[in-house]
Design a protein around this motif. Structure first.
Motif, PDB file in Angstrom:
ATOM      1  N   LYS B 384       0.820  -1.208   0.000  1.00  0.00           N
ATOM      2  CA  LYS B 384       0.000   0.000   0.000  1.00  0.00           C
ATOM      3  C   LYS B 384       0.852   1.254   0.000  1.00  0.00           C
ATOM      4  O   LYS B 384       0.490   2.267  -0.564  1.00  0.00           O
ATOM      5  N   ARG B 385       1.957   1.148   0.718  1.00  0.00           N
ATOM      6  CA  ARG B 385       2.746   2.363   0.865  1.00  0.00           C
ATOM      7  C   ARG B 385       3.837   2.465  -0.185  1.00  0.00           C
ATOM      8  O   ARG B 385       4.537   3.475  -0.251  1.00  0.00           O
ATOM      9  N   ALA B 386       3.982   1.414  -0.993  1.00  0.00           N
ATOM     10  CA  ALA B 386       5.056   1.431  -1.973  1.00  0.00           C
ATOM     11  C   ALA B 386       4.897   2.618  -2.914  1.00  0.00           C
ATOM     12  O   ALA B 386       5.851   3.313  -3.238  1.00  0.00           O
ATOM     13  N   LYS B 387       3.672   2.858  -3.341  1.00  0.00           N
ATOM     14  CA  LYS B 387       3.426   3.960  -4.271  1.00  0.00           C
ATOM     15  C   LYS B 387       3.786   5.289  -3.638  1.00  0.00           C
ATOM     16  O   LYS B 387       4.380   6.160  -4.264  1.00  0.00           O
ATOM     17  N   GLU B 388       3.395   5.421  -2.392  1.00  0.00           N
ATOM     18  CA  GLU B 388       3.701   6.664  -1.683  1.00  0.00           C
ATOM     19  C   GLU B 388       5.212   6.899  -1.672  1.00  0.00           C
ATOM     20  O   GLU B 388       5.681   7.990  -1.986  1.00  0.00           O
ATOM     21  N   VAL B 389       5.945   5.805  -1.337  1.00  0.00           N
ATOM     22  CA  VAL B 389       7.394   5.933  -1.283  1.00  0.00           C
ATOM     23  C   VAL B 389       7.924   6.305  -2.654  1.00  0.00           C
ATOM     24  O   VAL B 389       8.768   7.204  -2.792  1.00  0.00           O
ATOM     25  N   PRO B 477      12.002   3.873  -6.866  1.00  0.00           N
ATOM     26  CA  PRO B 477      10.819   4.535  -7.412  1.00  0.00           C
ATOM     27  C   PRO B 477      10.424   4.003  -8.789  1.00  0.00           C
ATOM     28  O   PRO B 477       9.249   3.804  -9.053  1.00  0.00           O
ATOM     29  N   ILE B 478      11.419   3.710  -9.628  1.00  0.00           N
ATOM     30  CA  ILE B 478      11.054   3.329 -10.987  1.00  0.00           C
ATOM     31  C   ILE B 478      10.294   2.016 -11.010  1.00  0.00           C
ATOM     32  O   ILE B 478       9.296   1.846 -11.701  1.00  0.00           O
ATOM     33  N   LYS B 479      10.741   1.065 -10.167  1.00  0.00           N
ATOM     34  CA  LYS B 479      10.059  -0.227 -10.118  1.00  0.00           C
ATOM     35  C   LYS B 479       8.687  -0.078  -9.499  1.00  0.00           C
ATOM     36  O   LYS B 479       7.707  -0.665  -9.962  1.00  0.00           O
ATOM     37  N   VAL B 480       8.622   0.704  -8.465  1.00  0.00           N
ATOM     38  CA  VAL B 480       7.361   0.846  -7.750  1.00  0.00           C
ATOM     39  C   VAL B 480       6.312   1.478  -8.641  1.00  0.00           C
ATOM     40  O   VAL B 480       5.160   1.052  -8.691  1.00  0.00           O
ATOM     41  N   LEU B 481       6.707   2.500  -9.380  1.00  0.00           N
ATOM     42  CA  LEU B 481       5.711   3.253 -10.133  1.00  0.00           C
ATOM     43  C   LEU B 481       5.348   2.584 -11.439  1.00  0.00           C
ATOM     44  O   LEU B 481       4.218   2.683 -11.915  1.00  0.00           O
ATOM     45  N   LYS B 482       6.316   1.886 -12.049  1.00  0.00           N
ATOM     46  CA  LYS B 482       6.021   1.224 -13.310  1.00  0.00           C
ATOM     47  C   LYS B 482       5.169  -0.012 -13.070  1.00  0.00           C
ATOM     48  O   LYS B 482       4.276  -0.311 -13.840  1.00  0.00           O
ATOM     49  N   PHE B 490       3.018  -3.235  -7.993  1.00  0.00           N
ATOM     50  CA  PHE B 490       4.392  -3.417  -7.568  1.00  0.00           C
ATOM     51  C   PHE B 490       4.517  -4.763  -6.882  1.00  0.00           C
ATOM     52  O   PHE B 490       3.804  -5.070  -5.934  1.00  0.00           O
ATOM     53  N   ASN B 491       5.446  -5.558  -7.402  1.00  0.00           N
ATOM     54  CA  ASN B 491       5.630  -6.870  -6.818  1.00  0.00           C
ATOM     55  C   ASN B 491       6.772  -6.824  -5.810  1.00  0.00           C
ATOM     56  O   ASN B 491       7.906  -6.515  -6.135  1.00  0.00           O
ATOM     57  N   ILE B 492       6.455  -7.130  -4.597  1.00  0.00           N
ATOM     58  CA  ILE B 492       7.461  -6.985  -3.551  1.00  0.00           C
ATOM     59  C   ILE B 492       8.464  -8.124  -3.579  1.00  0.00           C
ATOM     60  O   ILE B 492       9.535  -8.036  -3.035  1.00  0.00           O
ATOM     61  N   GLY B 493       8.112  -9.177  -4.279  1.00  0.00           N
ATOM     62  CA  GLY B 493       9.075 -10.264  -4.418  1.00  0.00           C
ATOM     63  C   GLY B 493       8.658 -11.478  -3.642  1.00  0.00           C
ATOM     64  O   GLY B 493       7.955 -11.388  -2.650  1.00  0.00           O
ATOM     65  N   ARG B 494       9.124 -12.604  -4.153  1.00  0.00           N
ATOM     66  CA  ARG B 494       8.687 -13.861  -3.567  1.00  0.00           C
ATOM     67  C   ARG B 494       9.121 -14.002  -2.127  1.00  0.00           C
ATOM     68  O   ARG B 494       8.469 -14.618  -1.314  1.00  0.00           O
ATOM     69  N   PHE B 495      10.297 -13.441  -1.808  1.00  0.00           N
ATOM     70  CA  PHE B 495      10.873 -13.724  -0.498  1.00  0.00           C
ATOM     71  C   PHE B 495      10.612 -12.624   0.518  1.00  0.00           C
ATOM     72  O   PHE B 495      11.080 -12.672   1.626  1.00  0.00           O
TER      73      PHE B 495
END
Lengths: 108, 871
Positions: B384-389, B477-482, B490-495
């Motif tokens: 939820k907060r990834a976009k904000e960051v 930011p680039i990964k989060v926003l794209k 945004f995929n936080i990753g399997r682990f």
């Protein structure tokens, strides 16, 4: 908030900015001080003093036009703010007051 | 002479242009003025002088390059807090879980902190507590080395005169015991000591009236403030005559401030001169009777260990008694009395310090559980907060600022929790004091309390906030926003969820360990409580004789009591049924190894005693009034028979104090001392030349109610002994008191265990609700495609239950190991059974299931229409 206390070197720099009014940038301030006081001054010292003065709100700056002399590069022009003027006047006033309070007998 | 690349690397891009041109301009001027060489030299100097922190690139302040006013630090922090507050208010349920969890954790930690502080500061009321010690004796006996505190009176004088350089004070004192203290018609039973004159100096009593030298007069007494108040009210107590134990009339020569709860002498409410006890002066020199405590204070340059070595053999040299050859004296420093008071085989084996450690560890863990909740919930919400960051970073936030932002969120939560937990502690403290048998207070006005509390909150904030702050601020930011992955989110990753799982496992490991521990402690207590005690407690009461009136009139008292009809029988003995007050190690019998001594409890009884307490005779016969020869006989208990190794004890002769004692019979073991220890080998006798009677035992008539019986008893006692207040104790209540320490620990541990599982479940609750919310669309689709409610509940719960199960597997050996250690301290103890673990495991999984299923059922029951409509 940083204190508004003005150091000796800051005062000198501030005076130099005032003298060179309208054309006060790093190198100009250095030359001005060197000529006026006959002492050699480091550029870095001047720049950081200008920074500190800006932080205290005693000078403002804007980017000036290019000059041939500087190879087409711009210079940052500083000018004394109202607060800066007040600070200088204050110092002068205090100094004068102190001079006035020296009893005449001291020097004799 | 191009310095630009270096400048570019060092300075802010906006600055480089300006600095470079300044350098050039000055150089050109100087070439004209002072020549090339000097100008170059100055150029270099100027360039070097530019390298200073205020101008370097990585200084975040770039203020003069935009027109915005530069916010000062405080406004920035205010902004952080404002945003943190908004986040808090927006996510009410998460915030509530965090705040409640943290404040419960902090409350536990604070209570334990107060408790530990109190334990550690025990005895610090006495000014010289670091130089005070008690003299103890190690005696090597058949059953190992035993440590005694009771010593003979002349030892005090001996220590004083032999080692004047080491001891500042040596003071012999009785252990505190209850006495009647009376002034005119006011009578109270109070605990007090008879002590040598320097007792008040040694203990640094704070005198309210009179001086510390008040005990020097042989007929004086010092009273504590509360006793003085009780006896005299507001009148001046000095020089008033009071009567102690119906025997000694003494004058009040001083009043001292009541000793605090956390002092070993807290129940010393009066001090009388020890000389009162010695009617004939010879007794003061009796090396044979050991019934005094000896306290010392060392001079500043003496050390406990050195002095212990010096005094080691002193007793052996003076006592004529040959058995004393096996004894060694040593000093036990006051600072260790409270926490290190257990001696095993003559070596200090800790004591309460173990509980201090235990509770400190529990406190830290419970707090940690709450911090873990905070971390887990914050990182779980990272999507939820990834976009904000991302956006913040894209518009120029730097990582440091984001870390600051997240830390201010954790500090805000901690600050709120801290306020709440202060209120909790304030509210709970009275109940806590009752359970823990303490008188803890909040030190509101003590600066140290606040410094410690604030430090503690900062610590909590840093622990709770560090992981989320570092984790969340690390997003690119680039990964989060794209957006990546199939959901275009945004995929936080399997682990990414692994650390979270580890933390959940940790939480439940702690909870399960605590629960297993609590169950085992309670089972151990129950086990000892159910131990066969060997006598009948019902309707058995004991009355302490502390005046001489009854002692001479036993038969008259007995007859009168029996005549009232409320008493079934009455007997006397030298110690209560719940304790053994005297012992002997100089018994001799056939086949005894002459090089070894064995210690027996010795109890004087009247012939009726056995019937009153209902003991069982295993062999031989009981004492009888009919045979006068019984006065030189012993009854042994089974433990004593075992210790002597006699095959057919009845009829054997035992030598003691130059007299032959015939063994009359064997009594079945009775639990008279600790219910956790083996039964003390004990001999019973009826010859009152060896011991004195102290206790009256009364068996109430079972057909009469207690409420009816007591006033009648009182009437009889008042008639014979009007000076003494009528005070009685029920044997079963006295017995129950022996479990008080264990039960206290058990109750506290169980409260902490419940809170620990509460906090852990709170975290699980938050996590599961978050997961359910995340997968709401998936659940909708599954339902549409025909999944049943149980399908979905199991889908959502499975992962969590697996974690709890892993936690159980981790916790079991840890709990087994620690509880095995704990039980080692008790000789009479339970075995650790497997079902305790199974039960706890089932319990933990059950509670977790309940917690998780609340959210999963809610999610599963939701109408898919609502969750799917938006797409």
């Amino acid at each position: 908030m940083k204190g508004t206390y003005l150091g000796e070197f800051e005062e000198v720099v501030l005076l130099a900015v005032a003298i060179r009014s309208g054309d006060a940038y790093g190198a100009a301030v250095v030359t001005e001080i060197e000529q006026q006081m006959n002492r050699s001054v480091n550029l870095g010292a001047v720049h950081s003093a200008l920074n500190r003065l800006a932080e205290k709100g005693l000078v403002t700056s804007e980017l000036g036009g290019m000059t041939a002399e500087r190879g087409g590069r711009r210079k940052r022009l500083y000018s004394v703010t109202a607060a800066g003027r007040r600070a200088l006047q204050e110092i002068r006033h205090v100094r004068n007051q102190m001079w006035d309070s020296i009893p005449n007998t001291v020097w004799s | 002479m191009k310095i630009t690349p270096l400048l570019r690397w060092l300075f802010h891009p906006d600055l480089v242009e300006e600095l470079e041109s300044d350098l050039d301009e000055l150089f050109q001027q100087r070439v004209k003025l002072m020549g090339l060489r000097k100008a170059r030299w100055r150029y270099l100097k100027d360039a070097l002088s530019l390298v200073r922190p205020s101008l370097l690139k990585w200084k975040p302040v770039v203020y003069q390059y935009n027109n915005y006013p530069q916010p000062t630090n405080t406004t920035m922090i205010r902004n952080y807090v404002k945003i943190a507050w908004r986040n808090l208010v927006r996510n009410k349920s998460y915030s509530a879980i965090n705040i409640v969890g943290l404040s419960v954790g902090m409350t536990v930690a604070m209570l334990i902190g107060l408790w530990v502080y109190d334990e550690l500061s025990f005895n610090s009321y006495h000014q010289n507590h670091d130089r005070i010690a008690q003299v103890l004796e190690n005696e090597t006996l058949e059953n190992g080395v035993q440590t005694f505190s009771s010593l003979p009176m002349p030892l005090s004088q001996e220590l004083r005169t032999k080692y004047p350089n080491d001891f500042k004070y040596v003071v012999a004192s009785t252990a505190g015991f209850e006495q009647i203290i009376a002034y005119q018609d006011k009578k109270f039973t109070k605990t007090g000591n008879y002590a040598e004159a320097e007792f008040p100096d040694l203990m640094t009593l704070k005198m309210i009236k009179g001086t510390r030298s008040g005990l020097k007069d042989p007929n004086s007494v010092l009273l504590s403030e509360s006793v003085a108040k009780a006896l005299f009210g507001d009148a001046d107590p000095l020089q008033k005559a009071v009567k102690i134990g119906n025997k000694y009339t003494v004058q009040v020569t001083g009043v001292y401030e009541d000793l605090p709860h956390n002092s070993a002498f807290t129940d010393v409410t009066f001090v009388a001169p020890i000389d009162l006890l010695f009617e004939n002066k010879e007794d003061r020199n009796n090396w044979r009777s050991s019934s005094f405590d000896i306290f010392t204070q060392l001079n500043p340059n003496s050390r406990f260990d050195d002095v212990s070595v010096k005094i080691k053999d002193l007793f052996r040299k003076n006592a004529e008694d040959e058995n004393r050859t096996r004894s060694a004296l040593f000093l036990h420093p006051m600072n260790q009395w409270h926490l290190y008071s257990t001696f095993e085989n003559g070596v200090n084996a800790g004591g309460r310090i173990q509980f201090v450690w235990l509770f400190s560890i529990i406190g830290v863990f419970v707090l940690l559980l709450a911090c873990i909740n905070f971390m887990n919930l914050s990182t779980a919400r990272s999507q939820k907060r990834a976009k904000e960051v991302g956006i913040r970073k894209a518009i120029g936030s730097q990582r440091g600022q984001l870390i600051g932002q997240f830390f201010s969120e954790s500090f805000l939560v901690v600050a709120l929790s801290f306020g709440l937990s202060l209120a909790f502690v304030w509210f709970i403290l009275p109940y806590f004091n009752e359970v823990a048998d303490k008188q803890l207070v909040m030190h509101w006005t003590d600066a140290r309390f606040w410094i410690f509390s604030i430090g503690f909150s900062l610590f909590t904030g840093i622990v709770a906030g560090s992981y989320p702050a570092l984790y969340l601020s690390s997003f690119q930011p680039i990964k989060v926003l794209k957006g990546h992955g199939p959901s275009l989110r945004f995929n936080i990753g399997r682990f990414a969820s692994i650390p979270r799982k580890v933390l959940v496992v940790m939480q439940f490991t702690v909870s399960v360990t605590l629960i297993i521990g609590t169950i085992i402690v309670f089972r151990q207590i129950q086990f000892a409580k159910n131990r066969p005690i060997g006598y009948s407690r019902e309707g058995l009461i004991n009355i302490t004789m502390n005046t001489p009136e009854i002692q001479g009139n036993y038969d008259a008292v007995r007859n009168e009591l029996l005549a009232t009809g409320v008493v079934a029988d009455m007997g006397e003995s030298s110690s209560p049924i719940t304790g053994i007050w005297s012992s002997a190690n100089n018994l001799d019998w056939r086949g005894k190894d002459p090089n070894r001594a064995a210690s027996f409890g010795t109890i004087l009884v009247t012939p009726d005693f056995g019937k009153v307490v209902g003991w069982k005779i295993k062999e031989g016969r009981e004492f009888s009034r009919q045979f006068t020869s019984d006065s030189s006989t012993f009854l042994l208990n089974e433990a004593a028979v075992k210790l002597t190794g006699l095959k057919n004890p009845v009829g054997e002769i035992i030598k003691w104090h130059g007299k032959n004692w015939k063994v009359l019979g064997v009594v079945k073991d009775m639990v008279m001392t600790s219910p956790f220890e083996p039964v003390t080998p004990t001999v019973f006798m009826i010859d009152s030349k060896e011991r004195g009677f102290n206790i009256i035992h009364i068996k109430l008539n079972p057909t009469v109610s207690v409420r009816e019986a007591l006033p009648k008893l009182e009437a009889v006692f008042k008639k014979i002994n009007p000076a003494a207040p009528f005070e009685y104790r029920f044997a079963d209540q006295e017995y129950t008191k022996k479990f008080a320490a264990e039960e206290r620990i058990g109750t506290l541990a169980s409260i902490f265990a419940i809170l620990a599982i509460f906090i852990s479940c709170l975290g699980l609750f938050g996590l599961s609700s978050f997961m359910a919310e995340q997968r709401i669309k998936e659940i909708g689709v599954r339902k549409v495609l025909g999944a049943t409610v149980p399908n979905i509940v199991s889908l959502l719960s499975r992962d969590f239950l697996l974690l709890v199960f892993i936690a159980f597997l981790v916790a079991s050996p840890v709990a087994w190991y620690t509880m095995d250690k704990f039980l080692q301290a008790y000789k009479y103890r339970i075995a650790i059974e497997w079902w305790v673990f199974a039960l706890t495991g089932a319990l933990a999984i059950g509670i977790a299931l309940l917690t998780v299923s609340f959210q999963s059922i809610k999610a599963a029951l939701m109408n898919p229409v609502t969750s799917l409509r938006s797409e």
